[in-house]
Design an enzyme around this catalytic site. Structure first.
Site, PDB file in Angstrom:
ATOM      1  N   MET A   1      12.220  24.311   3.018  1.00  0.00           N
ATOM      2  CA  MET A   1      11.322  23.517   2.147  1.00  0.00           C
ATOM      3  C   MET A   1      12.163  22.688   1.131  1.00  0.00           C
ATOM      4  SD  MET A   1       8.497  24.755  -0.559  1.00  0.00           S
ATOM      5  CE  MET A   1       7.418  25.619   0.923  1.00  0.00           C
TER       6      MET A   1
ATOM      7  N   LYS B   1       0.799  -1.223   0.051  1.00  0.00           N
ATOM      8  CA  LYS B   1      -0.137  -0.117   0.068  1.00  0.00           C
ATOM      9  C   LYS B   1       0.989   1.257  -0.092  1.00  0.00           C
ATOM     10  CE  LYS B   1      -0.400  -0.325   4.988  1.00  0.00           C
ATOM     11  NZ  LYS B   1      -1.085  -0.684   6.500  1.00  0.00           N
TER      12      LYS B   1
ATOM     13  N   ARG C   1     -10.877  -0.087  14.122  1.00  0.00           N
ATOM     14  CA  ARG C   1     -10.398   0.849  12.942  1.00  0.00           C
ATOM     15  C   ARG C   1     -11.465   0.342  11.789  1.00  0.00           C
ATOM     16  NH1 ARG C   1      -4.381   0.979  10.867  1.00  0.00           N
ATOM     17  NH2 ARG C   1      -5.080  -1.149   9.956  1.00  0.00           N
TER      18      ARG C   1
ATOM     19  N   TYR D   1      16.259  30.265   8.870  1.00  0.00           N
ATOM     20  CA  TYR D   1      15.138  30.967   9.331  1.00  0.00           C
ATOM     21  C   TYR D   1      15.175  31.052  10.750  1.00  0.00           C
ATOM     22  CZ  TYR D   1      12.999  30.531   4.974  1.00  0.00           C
ATOM     23  OH  TYR D   1      12.437  30.790   3.483  1.00  0.00           O
TER      24      TYR D   1
HETATM   25  C1  LIG Z   1      -0.448  -1.749   6.901  1.00  0.00           C
HETATM   26  C2  LIG Z   1      -1.010  -3.052   7.208  1.00  0.00           C
HETATM   27  C3  LIG Z   1      -0.469  -4.215   7.085  1.00  0.00           C
HETATM   28  C4  LIG Z   1       1.296  -4.284   7.111  1.00  0.00           C
HETATM   29  O1  LIG Z   1       1.720  -4.135   8.649  1.00  0.00           O
HETATM   30  P1  LIG Z   1       3.248  -3.927   8.725  1.00  0.00           P
HETATM   31  O2  LIG Z   1       3.038  -3.330  10.184  1.00  0.00           O
HETATM   32  O3  LIG Z   1       3.884  -2.714   7.904  1.00  0.00           O
HETATM   33  O4  LIG Z   1       3.907  -5.124   8.529  1.00  0.00           O
HETATM   34  C5  LIG Z   1      -1.090  -5.465   7.448  1.00  0.00           C
HETATM   35  N1  LIG Z   1      -2.428  -5.354   7.567  1.00  0.00           N
HETATM   36  C6  LIG Z   1      -3.100  -4.186   7.351  1.00  0.00           C
HETATM   37  C7  LIG Z   1      -4.570  -4.374   7.517  1.00  0.00           C
HETATM   38  C8  LIG Z   1      -2.421  -3.049   7.509  1.00  0.00           C
HETATM   39  O5  LIG Z   1      -3.185  -2.097   7.476  1.00  0.00           O
END
Ligand SMILES: *Cc1c(COP(=O)(O)O)cnc(C)c1O
Length: 349
Positions: free
Chosen positions: A292, A35, A130, A244
């Site tokens: 930046m 992802k 979640r 800055y």
């Molecule tokens: C991001 C995610 C993972 C991977 O988790 P890691 O801690 O990066 O190994 C697995 N399952 C779900 C549902 C996630 O959101």
């Protein structure tokens, strides 16, 4: 070239997958989470390297991300979508053969009405609150869903990076209760869950961060090097300031180098005063505020004028930078901006 260079070691990513696959045990398949553009490293290239290493099941957060993975891998590997079947996703899910992890009765209904012949998975909420069906919802639809043979039933651990947390045992126990006797492949552990041991592995594990070299996988190989070009060098005289708001004043005459990257590239401004860059194993502390597009470092430890200074290198990995920023390696990786020239090394992919 005024942009930094991000070098991604595909062989390291493949080796991390192989190591996590070995830790997952022989009866367990190991998937791969790609992802957020492969945790910022380039989803297509990373997915191909992981497929080359042996991964056959990939996970993304959103259907659009699944489309990039399908383009990179072609037909064959399974691609699961954590956000499930959202309104407007139907064509993409169907055309690209993406598998939604259905998170609610609404999503289950939508999927069975819109794509009754297409595969799906089920995500259960075992305590993270979640995503996923609550135990009561699951009980209500279990007899509808299970006969349709979901490809996978999964849940996610909230505290897997804290092995002592009682939440881990509570979640695995609830997951077992909710899924016992269903005859469907199950998945609970991500990187942290793999490291918790066999009780957490089930039929499939889903590592993400460990593939990319981050904690909690201590034995991971670092997968990224980030080199920033030196645009200008100079000497800041005793009593002068840098950056800055003049937050750093030179106690002595100090040779400096200004490099071409800043908070727009993921070098969080909160790292001002807490970060170093590196050259040839020598630490070059960052002076003053991160801008930046620019960062200034003290190069008094160097015997020559450097061409580049490194932010991510063998001396300083993603978790060292994360600790300085009071965050996690995941955020450092996914914050890496689009301006870097990305170069891939290694055979894989
Ligand atoms: C991001 C995610 C993972 C991977 O988790 P890691 O801690 O990066 O190994 C697995 N399952 C779900 C549902 C996630 O959101």
């Amino acid at each position: 070239m005024g942009t930094g260079q991000l070098t991604i070691d595909l062989d390291a990513i493949a080796a991390n997958w192989t190591a996590l696959d070995a830790l997952s045990g022989s009866g367990t398949e190991t998937g791969a989470v790609v992802k957020a553009n492969g945790y910022g490293l380039g989803a297509g290239r990373v997915a191909r390297a992981l497929a080359h290493a042996g991964a056959r099941r990939f996970f993304v957060a959103q259907a659009e991300e699944g489309s990039a993975i399908r383009n990179a891998l072609g037909r064959g590997p399974e691609i699961y979508v954590f956000s499930g079947h959202m309104r407007g996703d139907t064509d993409m899910l169907g055309d690209l053969e993406l598998i939604p992890m259905l998170n609610s009765i609404d999503q289950l209904t939508r999927h069975l009405e819109a794509l009754p012949q297409s595969p799906f998975g089920i995500q259960l909420d075992t305590g993270m609150n979640r995503l996923g069906m609550e135990p009561g919802e699951w009980t209500a639809v279990r007899d509808v869903a299970v006969p349709r043979k979901p490809r996978l039933i999964m849940s996610h651990l909230a505290s897997a990076d804290e092995p002592e947390s009682p939440q881990n045992k509570a979640q695995v126990q609830l997951f077992r209760e909710l899924t016992s006797g269903c005859g469907i492949p199950r998945s609970l552990g991500a990187t942290g869950g793999i490291l918790l041991g066999a009780d957490y592995h089930f039929e499939l594990t889903r590592p993400g961060i460990g593939l990319y070299g981050g904690l909690p996988f201590r034995d991971a190989r670092q997968a990224v090097q980030l080199d920033l070009p030196v645009i200008q060098t100079g000497v800041v005289l005793k009593g002068e300031s840098v950056g800055y708001n003049a937050t750093w004043q030179a106690p002595v005459d100090t040779p400096t180098a200004t490099v071409g990257a800043g908070y727009a590239d993921g070098i969080l401004r909160g790292l001002s005063g807490k970060l170093s860059l590196w050259a040839d194993g020598v630490e070059c502390p960052v002076l003053g505020r991160v801008s930046m597009d620019l960062v200034v470092a003290d190069i008094s430890g160097l015997s020559h004028e450097p061409r580049v200074l490194s932010l991510l290198c063998p001396e300083q990995g993603i978790d060292a930078v994360a600790a300085a920023a009071d965050t996690i390696g995941y955020e450092i990786l996914t914050a890496l901006g689009p301006r870097y020239a990305r170069r891939y090394s290694g055979r894989a992919g």
